[in-house]
Design a protein around this motif. Structure first.
Motif, PDB file in Angstrom:
ATOM      1  N   PRO A   1       0.838  -1.206   0.000  1.00 48.73           N
ATOM      2  CA  PRO A   1       0.000   0.000   0.000  1.00 48.73           C
ATOM      3  C   PRO A   1       0.873   1.258   0.000  1.00 48.73           C
ATOM      4  O   PRO A   1       1.944   1.271   0.601  1.00 48.73           O
ATOM      5  CB  PRO A   1      -0.777  -0.115   1.311  1.00 48.73           C
ATOM      6  CG  PRO A   1      -0.788  -1.560   1.632  1.00 48.73           C
ATOM      7  CD  PRO A   1       0.525  -2.092   1.131  1.00 48.73           C
TER       8      PRO A   1
ATOM      9  N   ILE B   1      -5.079   2.957   5.504  1.00 48.07           N
ATOM     10  CA  ILE B   1      -5.191   1.521   5.307  1.00 48.07           C
ATOM     11  C   ILE B   1      -6.651   1.088   5.419  1.00 48.07           C
ATOM     12  O   ILE B   1      -7.289   1.299   6.436  1.00 48.07           O
ATOM     13  CB  ILE B   1      -4.338   0.773   6.359  1.00 48.07           C
ATOM     14  CG1 ILE B   1      -2.869   1.188   6.254  1.00 48.07           C
ATOM     15  CG2 ILE B   1      -4.488  -0.729   6.229  1.00 48.07           C
ATOM     16  CD1 ILE B   1      -2.238   0.923   4.918  1.00 48.07           C
TER      17      ILE B   1
ATOM     18  N   LEU C   1      -9.336  -1.980   5.509  1.00 46.09           N
ATOM     19  CA  LEU C   1      -9.314  -3.398   5.853  1.00 46.09           C
ATOM     20  C   LEU C   1     -10.504  -4.132   5.245  1.00 46.09           C
ATOM     21  O   LEU C   1     -11.544  -3.532   4.987  1.00 46.09           O
ATOM     22  CB  LEU C   1      -9.357  -3.556   7.377  1.00 46.09           C
ATOM     23  CG  LEU C   1      -8.222  -2.881   8.141  1.00 46.09           C
ATOM     24  CD1 LEU C   1      -8.473  -2.982   9.642  1.00 46.09           C
ATOM     25  CD2 LEU C   1      -6.886  -3.511   7.801  1.00 46.09           C
TER      26      LEU C   1
ATOM     27  N   PHE D   1      -2.163 -14.167  11.235  1.00 43.89           N
ATOM     28  CA  PHE D   1      -2.417 -12.737  11.479  1.00 43.89           C
ATOM     29  C   PHE D   1      -3.912 -12.507  11.397  1.00 43.89           C
ATOM     30  O   PHE D   1      -4.541 -12.899  10.413  1.00 43.89           O
ATOM     31  CB  PHE D   1      -1.738 -11.888  10.403  1.00 43.89           C
ATOM     32  CG  PHE D   1      -0.249 -11.814  10.541  1.00 43.89           C
ATOM     33  CD1 PHE D   1       0.536 -12.929  10.328  1.00 43.89           C
ATOM     34  CD2 PHE D   1       0.364 -10.629  10.891  1.00 43.89           C
ATOM     35  CE1 PHE D   1       1.917 -12.870  10.462  1.00 43.89           C
ATOM     36  CE2 PHE D   1       1.750 -10.553  11.020  1.00 43.89           C
ATOM     37  CZ  PHE D   1       2.515 -11.679  10.807  1.00 43.89           C
ATOM     38  N   GLN D   2      -4.497 -11.873  12.398  1.00 41.57           N
ATOM     39  CA  GLN D   2      -5.927 -11.571  12.310  1.00 41.57           C
ATOM     40  C   GLN D   2      -6.294 -10.369  13.167  1.00 41.57           C
ATOM     41  O   GLN D   2      -5.480  -9.845  13.907  1.00 41.57           O
ATOM     42  CB  GLN D   2      -6.742 -12.783  12.723  1.00 41.57           C
ATOM     43  CG  GLN D   2      -6.424 -13.262  14.130  1.00 41.57           C
ATOM     44  CD  GLN D   2      -7.080 -14.589  14.433  1.00 41.57           C
ATOM     45  OE1 GLN D   2      -7.842 -15.106  13.636  1.00 41.57           O
ATOM     46  NE2 GLN D   2      -6.794 -15.140  15.592  1.00 41.57           N
ATOM     47  N   ASN D   3      -7.545  -9.984  13.060  1.00 42.60           N
ATOM     48  CA  ASN D   3      -8.113  -8.907  13.870  1.00 42.60           C
ATOM     49  C   ASN D   3      -7.271  -7.641  13.834  1.00 42.60           C
ATOM     50  O   ASN D   3      -6.802  -7.156  14.860  1.00 42.60           O
ATOM     51  CB  ASN D   3      -8.298  -9.405  15.313  1.00 42.60           C
ATOM     52  CG  ASN D   3      -9.133  -8.446  16.138  1.00 42.60           C
ATOM     53  OD1 ASN D   3      -9.922  -7.674  15.583  1.00 42.60           O
ATOM     54  ND2 ASN D   3      -8.944  -8.463  17.432  1.00 42.60           N
ATOM     55  N   PHE D   4      -7.059  -7.099  12.627  1.00 41.62           N
ATOM     56  CA  PHE D   4      -6.321  -5.848  12.491  1.00 41.62           C
ATOM     57  C   PHE D   4      -7.140  -4.729  13.137  1.00 41.62           C
ATOM     58  O   PHE D   4      -8.319  -4.591  12.873  1.00 41.62           O
ATOM     59  CB  PHE D   4      -6.121  -5.500  11.006  1.00 41.62           C
ATOM     60  CG  PHE D   4      -5.159  -6.417  10.282  1.00 41.62           C
ATOM     61  CD1 PHE D   4      -4.853  -7.668  10.762  1.00 41.62           C
ATOM     62  CD2 PHE D   4      -4.571  -5.996   9.094  1.00 41.62           C
ATOM     63  CE1 PHE D   4      -3.982  -8.505  10.077  1.00 41.62           C
ATOM     64  CE2 PHE D   4      -3.700  -6.829   8.405  1.00 41.62           C
ATOM     65  CZ  PHE D   4      -3.407  -8.085   8.892  1.00 41.62           C
ATOM     66  N   GLN D   5      -6.492  -3.951  14.001  1.00 45.97           N
ATOM     67  CA  GLN D   5      -7.197  -2.843  14.649  1.00 45.97           C
ATOM     68  C   GLN D   5      -6.398  -1.562  14.498  1.00 45.97           C
ATOM     69  O   GLN D   5      -5.176  -1.614  14.411  1.00 45.97           O
ATOM     70  CB  GLN D   5      -7.333  -3.104  16.161  1.00 45.97           C
ATOM     71  CG  GLN D   5      -7.862  -4.452  16.543  1.00 45.97           C
ATOM     72  CD  GLN D   5      -7.045  -5.070  17.667  1.00 45.97           C
ATOM     73  OE1 GLN D   5      -6.912  -4.487  18.734  1.00 45.97           O
ATOM     74  NE2 GLN D   5      -6.473  -6.237  17.426  1.00 45.97           N
ATOM     75  N   PRO D   6      -7.096  -0.422  14.534  1.00 44.93           N
ATOM     76  CA  PRO D   6      -6.347   0.837  14.574  1.00 44.93           C
ATOM     77  C   PRO D   6      -5.703   0.973  15.945  1.00 44.93           C
ATOM     78  O   PRO D   6      -6.187   0.385  16.912  1.00 44.93           O
ATOM     79  CB  PRO D   6      -7.431   1.901  14.364  1.00 44.93           C
ATOM     80  CG  PRO D   6      -8.701   1.247  14.774  1.00 44.93           C
ATOM     81  CD  PRO D   6      -8.541  -0.228  14.544  1.00 44.93           C
TER      82      PRO D   6
ATOM     83  N   ASP E   1       4.583  -2.988   4.501  1.00 48.47           N
ATOM     84  CA  ASP E   1       3.236  -3.360   4.939  1.00 48.47           C
ATOM     85  C   ASP E   1       3.293  -4.133   6.263  1.00 48.47           C
ATOM     86  O   ASP E   1       2.861  -3.650   7.291  1.00 48.47           O
ATOM     87  CB  ASP E   1       2.471  -4.127   3.855  1.00 48.47           C
ATOM     88  CG  ASP E   1       3.266  -5.263   3.233  1.00 48.47           C
ATOM     89  OD1 ASP E   1       4.381  -5.546   3.717  1.00 48.47           O
ATOM     90  OD2 ASP E   1       2.773  -5.881   2.279  1.00 48.47           O
TER      91      ASP E   1
ATOM     92  N   ILE F   1      -5.683  -6.496   4.128  1.00 48.60           N
ATOM     93  CA  ILE F   1      -5.891  -5.194   3.497  1.00 48.60           C
ATOM     94  C   ILE F   1      -6.924  -5.360   2.398  1.00 48.60           C
ATOM     95  O   ILE F   1      -6.903  -6.341   1.654  1.00 48.60           O
ATOM     96  CB  ILE F   1      -4.564  -4.737   2.863  1.00 48.60           C
ATOM     97  CG1 ILE F   1      -3.530  -4.485   3.939  1.00 48.60           C
ATOM     98  CG2 ILE F   1      -4.759  -3.484   2.009  1.00 48.60           C
ATOM     99  CD1 ILE F   1      -3.948  -3.486   4.956  1.00 48.60           C
TER     100      ILE F   1
ATOM    101  N   ALA G   1      -1.147   6.315   2.053  1.00 48.55           N
ATOM    102  CA  ALA G   1      -2.529   5.838   1.998  1.00 48.55           C
ATOM    103  C   ALA G   1      -3.066   5.514   3.392  1.00 48.55           C
ATOM    104  O   ALA G   1      -2.331   5.056   4.273  1.00 48.55           O
ATOM    105  CB  ALA G   1      -2.617   4.590   1.135  1.00 48.55           C
TER     106      ALA G   1
END
Lengths: 327, 263
Positions: free
Chosen positions: B11, B17, B19, B225-230, B123, B26, B15
């Protein structure tokens, strides 16, 4: 769970992040018999005694003249030997230039995987989970090592996050490793010292950074002068580096260093998203900028809207006053 | 002598990001992709070696979606001779070790003397794959390279480490090298250059072409890898303005001592 920590040294000195890794290994292992450390270098056997008391019963030491200067092929062999002897379920290192260079090779060598630069790490019922900043901190992911089927998992942790814990004055037994250093495809000729003797940005407790509005490389001296008073390391924004005011090794941000100090003082830095990405996890952030609309103020704990050229010397004088009274 | 440059579409650094709804990846459809910025230094270095007569061919190789072909074209427009895309369809979320196995197989088929890449992708910020490729192939590597001098069968390489220190190496080829920012200044691409690059050879391979079953590799993923959070939002800070500067500085220094307790 058996946990092995790589305890890093450079030039015969243990790095504080090495004790963080060792403390973490002891904590995750749950008992000192299941925690161990590994030291690699030349004339480093004496350092093993400094590693006692952190909750690990055993320290593996690879001490050979050929290991004096870091060489990834030889250091990987040493760590491989320690892993074969100790048979850990998890290997921890710091996400430093050495840790990040070594672990990918070891993860492949043991048909395993690696999680890098974690800011949280837990072990429960044999599950290895953690949190990892991605996209330079724009997101944080939950990460896990799965399907290891008896192979050791590998993790590197971000410096300055995990506490150093020294529960006692316990002793640690030393086991010497003999490392095959016959692979001569890669030779380390020398390690040239940098211009600065200060703590590296990634391990610094206090950082003072300057932006493009400092106007010249010469003006970075006012930051250095203030930094000297409080034992800080000087950093720079990408704009300042691109303008030639500071070398790239000083750059904080997405294409520079990711830092994590207790105090970050941003001087004349507007706070572009790629800069914030590299320093937003600092514990306390101070922003000084003449533009009150600068995005840096949105993540600052304390801010001063004003002229950096006047504010920084004033701040230096106040710090001197404060610290002088203590002495 | 050939160089193979491993690149990765990432990315755009500017930018925001976006999700996917399951927060596991992404959202490629709504995110602009560029060549990983560090990979541009790798391409530039290979092109410079070719211009100096030390290489005869520069080949790009990437594991990505075919929808990212334009990103690869940009690398060809810089001056690379041809490209190989390993199509990730059906196994987009392979972990580092599995990606390294695929890329290593592609590298082996080309037998280059120099394998280059960016020091890390911006990334996942992992700094894994290049080093893992070296390990799979049993080759030496140097990452975070700030200076490279190729002399026949060996190279002199400098690597930046902590505290502004530099490690200086001599290494036998073939070698895997990870480019850092201060290695060079990547050239710009022109619109005519991009038009021309679209005609350059760009082979698309599947994992099967390299002897792997994508689904089997995927099932062997060990890093999840999971549960991407700010990141957690901070409450607003105390910003002082409009007072005499000395008073404001005094207040902040006192707060640092008494409230934040960091001085």
């Amino acid at each position: 769970m058996k946990v092995l920590a790589l305890i890093e040294q450079r030039h015969g000195k243990l790095r504080s992040s090495g004790f963080e890794a060792l403390s973490l290994a002891a904590k995750l292992a749950g008992n000192s018999a299941d925690a161990a450390g590994v030291l690699i270098g030349s004339n480093v056997s004496g350092l093993a005694t400094e590693c006692a008391g952190y909750g690990a019963d055993k320290i593996y030491v690879a001490d050979q003249p050929e290991l004096g200067l870091y060489n990834v092929l030889h250091y990987a062999k040493a760590l491989e030997q320690a892993i074969k002897n100790f048979q850990p379920d998890l290997v921890i290192a710091t996400s430093s230039p050495i840790g990040r260079d070594l672990l990918p090779r070891l993860a492949i060598r043991f048909d395993s995987e690696l999680l890098t630069d974690l800011v949280a790490l837990e072990v429960s019922n044999g599950k290895i989970t953690g949190k990892k900043p991605m996209f330079a901190g724009k997101t944080i992911a939950d990460v896990e090592l799965v399907e290891l089927s008896g192979k050791p998992g590998f993790v590197s942790v971000r410096p300055n996050i995990f506490a150093i814990e020294k529960p006692g004055n316990g002793t640690a037994s030393v086991e010497k490793l003999t490392v095959d250093v016959s692979d001569n495809r890669l030779k380390t000729i020398e390690i040239r010292k940098g211009a600065s003797e200060k703590a590296d940005l990634t391990e610094a407790q206090i950082i003072i950074s300057g932006g493009r509005s400092l106007g010249s490389a010469d003006n970075f001296k006012i930051l250095q002068s203030c930094a000297d008073v409080i034992g800080a390391t000087v950093g720079a924004s990408r704009a300042a580096v691109d303008a030639g005011f500071a070398p790239h090794s000083m750059q904080v941000g997405q294409t520079g260093k990711t830092v994590n100090p207790s105090l970050y003082i941003a001087c004349g830095i507007s706070g572009a998203i790629q800069h914030l990405a590299g320093m937003r996890t600092s514990k306390v952030i101070v922003a000084i900028n003449s533009d009150e609309e600068a995005p840096i103020f949105s993540i600052a704990d304390y801010g001063i809207v004003g002229d950096i050229f006047k504010a920084i010397p004033l701040m230096e004088a106040k710090f001197k006053e404060l610290l002088g009274h203590d002495a | 002598m050939k160089a193979l440059v491993l690149i990765k579409p990432t990315p755009d650094t500017e930018a925001k990001i976006m999700l996917t709804s399951d927060r596991k990846a992404i959202d490629h459809a709504s995110t602009k992709f560029i060549i990983n910025p560090y990979d541009e230094f790798a391409i530039e270095e290979a092109l410079k070696l070719k211009e100096a007569g030390k290489l005869t061919e520069v080949v790009l190789c990437t594991f990505t979606s075919q929808t990212n072909k334009e990103v690869v074209v940009k690398g060809l427009a810089m001056g690379a001779d041809r490209a190989i895309i390993i199509d990730n369809q059906g196994c987009e979320s392979l972990d580092s070790a599995n990606v390294a196995r695929l890329l290593a197989a592609a590298v082996k088929a080309e037998s280059p003397q120099i394998i280059l890449g960016g020091k890390q992708a911006i990334d996942d910020d992992n700094m894994h794959v290049l080093t893992m490729v070296a390990e799979v192939l049993g080759l030496p590597h140097v990452n975070v390279v700030t200076k490279l001098e190729v002399n026949g069968e060996t190279a002199k390489v400098e690597r930046e480490v902590e505290g502004g220190q530099t490690e200086v190496y001599e290494v036998k080829l073939p070698v895997v090298l990870g480019a850092h920012k201060s290695l060079n200044s990547p050239r710009y691409t022109s619109l005519p250059g991009i038009m021309k690059a679209r005609k350059k050879q760009c082979d698309v391979k599947t994992p099967a072409d390299l002897g792997f079953d994508g689904a089997v590799l995927l099932a062997k993923n060990k890093a999840k890898f999971q549960n991407f959070q700010p990141p957690a939002e901070k409450p607003p800070g105390k910003v002082f303005k409009g007072e005499p500067l000395e008073d404001m500085v005094d207040k902040v220094v006192k707060l640092l001592r008494n409230e934040a307790k960091v001085i």
